[in-house]
Design a protein around this motif. Structure first.
Motif, PDB file in Angstrom:
ATOM      1  N   VAL A 137       0.848  -1.191   0.000  1.00  0.00           N
ATOM      2  CA  VAL A 137       0.000   0.000   0.000  1.00  0.00           C
ATOM      3  C   VAL A 137       0.886   1.244   0.000  1.00  0.00           C
ATOM      4  O   VAL A 137       1.889   1.310   0.711  1.00  0.00           O
ATOM      5  N   ILE A 138       0.523   2.227  -0.818  1.00  0.00           N
ATOM      6  CA  ILE A 138       1.230   3.504  -0.841  1.00  0.00           C
ATOM      7  C   ILE A 138       0.470   4.563  -0.047  1.00  0.00           C
ATOM      8  O   ILE A 138       1.032   5.279   0.767  1.00  0.00           O
ATOM      9  N   THR A 139      -0.823   4.665  -0.275  1.00  0.00           N
ATOM     10  CA  THR A 139      -1.635   5.644   0.448  1.00  0.00           C
ATOM     11  C   THR A 139      -3.066   5.140   0.514  1.00  0.00           C
ATOM     12  O   THR A 139      -3.493   4.333  -0.326  1.00  0.00           O
ATOM     13  N   ALA A 140      -3.829   5.585   1.511  1.00  0.00           N
ATOM     14  CA  ALA A 140      -5.199   5.113   1.684  1.00  0.00           C
ATOM     15  C   ALA A 140      -6.024   6.161   2.402  1.00  0.00           C
ATOM     16  O   ALA A 140      -5.489   7.014   3.119  1.00  0.00           O
ATOM     17  N   THR A 141      -7.321   6.093   2.211  1.00  0.00           N
ATOM     18  CA  THR A 141      -8.231   6.987   2.911  1.00  0.00           C
ATOM     19  C   THR A 141      -9.505   6.230   3.248  1.00  0.00           C
ATOM     20  O   THR A 141      -9.922   5.333   2.510  1.00  0.00           O
TER      21      THR A 141
ATOM     22  N   ASN B  15     -16.036   1.354   7.838  1.00  0.00           N
ATOM     23  CA  ASN B  15     -15.163   0.206   7.586  1.00  0.00           C
ATOM     24  C   ASN B  15     -14.607   0.161   6.169  1.00  0.00           C
ATOM     25  O   ASN B  15     -13.719  -0.647   5.889  1.00  0.00           O
ATOM     26  N   ARG B  16     -15.107   0.996   5.259  1.00  0.00           N
ATOM     27  CA  ARG B  16     -14.699   0.943   3.862  1.00  0.00           C
ATOM     28  C   ARG B  16     -13.496   1.845   3.629  1.00  0.00           C
ATOM     29  O   ARG B  16     -13.452   2.976   4.109  1.00  0.00           O
ATOM     30  N   TRP B  17     -12.509   1.353   2.884  1.00  0.00           N
ATOM     31  CA  TRP B  17     -11.294   2.096   2.587  1.00  0.00           C
ATOM     32  C   TRP B  17     -11.024   2.084   1.085  1.00  0.00           C
ATOM     33  O   TRP B  17     -11.351   1.122   0.379  1.00  0.00           O
ATOM     34  N   ARG B  18     -10.435   3.167   0.613  1.00  0.00           N
ATOM     35  CA  ARG B  18      -9.922   3.255  -0.764  1.00  0.00           C
ATOM     36  C   ARG B  18      -8.418   3.436  -0.667  1.00  0.00           C
ATOM     37  O   ARG B  18      -7.921   4.148   0.204  1.00  0.00           O
ATOM     38  N   LEU B  19      -7.680   2.805  -1.578  1.00  0.00           N
ATOM     39  CA  LEU B  19      -6.228   2.833  -1.481  1.00  0.00           C
ATOM     40  C   LEU B  19      -5.577   2.767  -2.854  1.00  0.00           C
ATOM     41  O   LEU B  19      -6.195   2.334  -3.835  1.00  0.00           O
ATOM     42  N   LEU B  20      -4.340   3.239  -2.886  1.00  0.00           N
ATOM     43  CA  LEU B  20      -3.473   3.043  -4.040  1.00  0.00           C
ATOM     44  C   LEU B  20      -2.348   2.122  -3.598  1.00  0.00           C
ATOM     45  O   LEU B  20      -1.688   2.373  -2.589  1.00  0.00           O
ATOM     46  N   ALA B  21      -2.160   1.034  -4.350  1.00  0.00           N
ATOM     47  CA  ALA B  21      -1.147   0.046  -4.022  1.00  0.00           C
ATOM     48  C   ALA B  21      -0.191  -0.136  -5.191  1.00  0.00           C
ATOM     49  O   ALA B  21      -0.614  -0.179  -6.349  1.00  0.00           O
ATOM     50  N   LEU B  22       1.085  -0.223  -4.874  1.00  0.00           N
ATOM     51  CA  LEU B  22       2.117  -0.519  -5.867  1.00  0.00           C
ATOM     52  C   LEU B  22       2.263  -2.029  -5.929  1.00  0.00           C
ATOM     53  O   LEU B  22       2.797  -2.651  -5.012  1.00  0.00           O
ATOM     54  N   VAL B  23       1.759  -2.631  -7.008  1.00  0.00           N
ATOM     55  CA  VAL B  23       1.741  -4.084  -7.101  1.00  0.00           C
ATOM     56  C   VAL B  23       2.181  -4.543  -8.490  1.00  0.00           C
ATOM     57  O   VAL B  23       2.164  -3.774  -9.464  1.00  0.00           O
ATOM     58  N   GLN B  24       2.548  -5.805  -8.567  1.00  0.00           N
ATOM     59  CA  GLN B  24       2.859  -6.415  -9.855  1.00  0.00           C
ATOM     60  C   GLN B  24       1.630  -6.342 -10.759  1.00  0.00           C
ATOM     61  O   GLN B  24       0.499  -6.498 -10.302  1.00  0.00           O
TER      62      GLN B  24
END
Length: 323
Positions: A273-277, A282-291
């Motif tokens: 995970v790079i950043t999340a809000t 209970n619900r989250w949105r996130l940006l993840a650096l993944v393959q």
């Protein structure tokens, strides 16, 4: 500079609505403004950062990054010309001082100086802003100071106001709309697939690991800058196998998300995970650096209960660079 920042209205909303009917106003309290002043300011930044400051000639604002010699980012920023021989860099508050020190390390060789400037930064979201604000918005991608302060038009329904001193004290009261919690700006940025370097990620990431080559924040024809060789090699030879992706998930009430949380796929760790809000209780949105192939399969967070990630579309395309 401000002698004292004015008190803004209390936020009325904590979450951006799906449809914005009236302008949404957001105090960008998570950010600070670094100001570069002097005749060599633009030349200095041209030789230090990933973006092309020659675009100031067209009155454009810029998104970019300042890297170390290994191409790892000290900071990310939004830049605009804010006055005669003055350039503003809007950076995350958690890195303002470290970003300033990284710039000052090299600026001593130029006829320019850098400092953190006390400014009131306001984000404006919604189509209605075009017709209801008491001043004109510039074209998308441009910055204009004719209102007496810098106005950056990020896109059709988004702008930033950089209120620089006490003479702008009355501007917030003139803004129509509803005030929102500062976290709503992070929600907006995540929706656009944009992440910033924060205190947790200083000198950890290459620009490509935030998709900065895909959001017009890296110029590959501007010439040399600190870290350019590494960044260019990754672009032309590296064949990227991972990118930043948007996702949502449900967490238990006692869990939170932040930089570095492992993302796990069918065969083990696939990224972080790079950043999340938070979108709700209970619900989250996130940006993840993944393959890249991780988004084609089931993936979850390395937390109790293994919360499943639901991948969401980004507003820009991820190229197939790994083939």
């Amino acid at each position: 500079m401000w002698s004292e920042l004015p008190q803004l209205p209390a936020p009325e909303i904590d979450l951006l609505p799906d449809t914005i009917q009236q302008p949404v106003l957001i105090h960008l309290s998570d950010y600070r403004l670094i100001v570069i002043t002097g005749p060599d300011g633009e030349k200095f930044l041209q030789g230090q950062t990933t973006c092309d400051f020659r675009r100031f000639e067209k009155h454009q604002w810029l998104r970019g990054a300042h890297c170390n010699a290994k191409g790892r980012m000290h900071s990310t920023f939004v830049a605009a010309k804010i006055g005669d021989q003055q350039i503003g860099l809007r950076v995350h508050a958690s890195i303002a001082e470290s970003a300033l020190k990284a710039l000052q390390k090299y600026i001593v060789f130029s006829k320019a100086e850098a400092r953190v400037h006390t400014a009131l930064l306001v984000g404006v979201l919604g189509d209605a802003a075009e017709t209801t604000l008491p001043f004109s918005l510039p074209d998308v991608g441009h910055c204009d100071t004719s209102a007496g302060f810098p106005v950056l038009r990020l896109e059709a329904a988004a702008a930033e106001l950089w209120l620089l001193n006490d003479t702008h004290a009355g501007i917030p009261d003139q803004l129509p709309g509803v005030w929102a919690h500062p976290e709503c700006w992070q929600q907006y940025l995540l929706d656009k697939g944009i992440a910033d370097v924060t205190a947790e990620s200083v000198e950890e990431l290459l620009p490509q690991e935030l998709n900065y080559q895909l959001v017009d924040a890296v110029s590959f024809d501007k010439g040399c800058y600190t870290g350019q060789e590494i960044v260019a090699r990754m672009h032309y030879r590296g064949k990227l196998k991972k990118h930043l992706y948007l996702a949502e998930t449900d967490l238990s009430a006692d869990n939170t998300l932040g930089f570095g949380m492992d993302v796990v796929g069918e065969k083990g760790s696939v990224g972080k995970v790079i950043t999340a809000t938070r979108l709700g209780q209970n619900r989250w949105r996130l940006l993840a650096l993944v393959q890249d192939d991780a988004t084609q399969n089931s993936a979850h967070l390395a937390l109790a209960g293994q919360p499943i990630l639901t991948w969401k579309p980004l507003p820009y395309a991820i190229p197939n660079e790994s083939s």
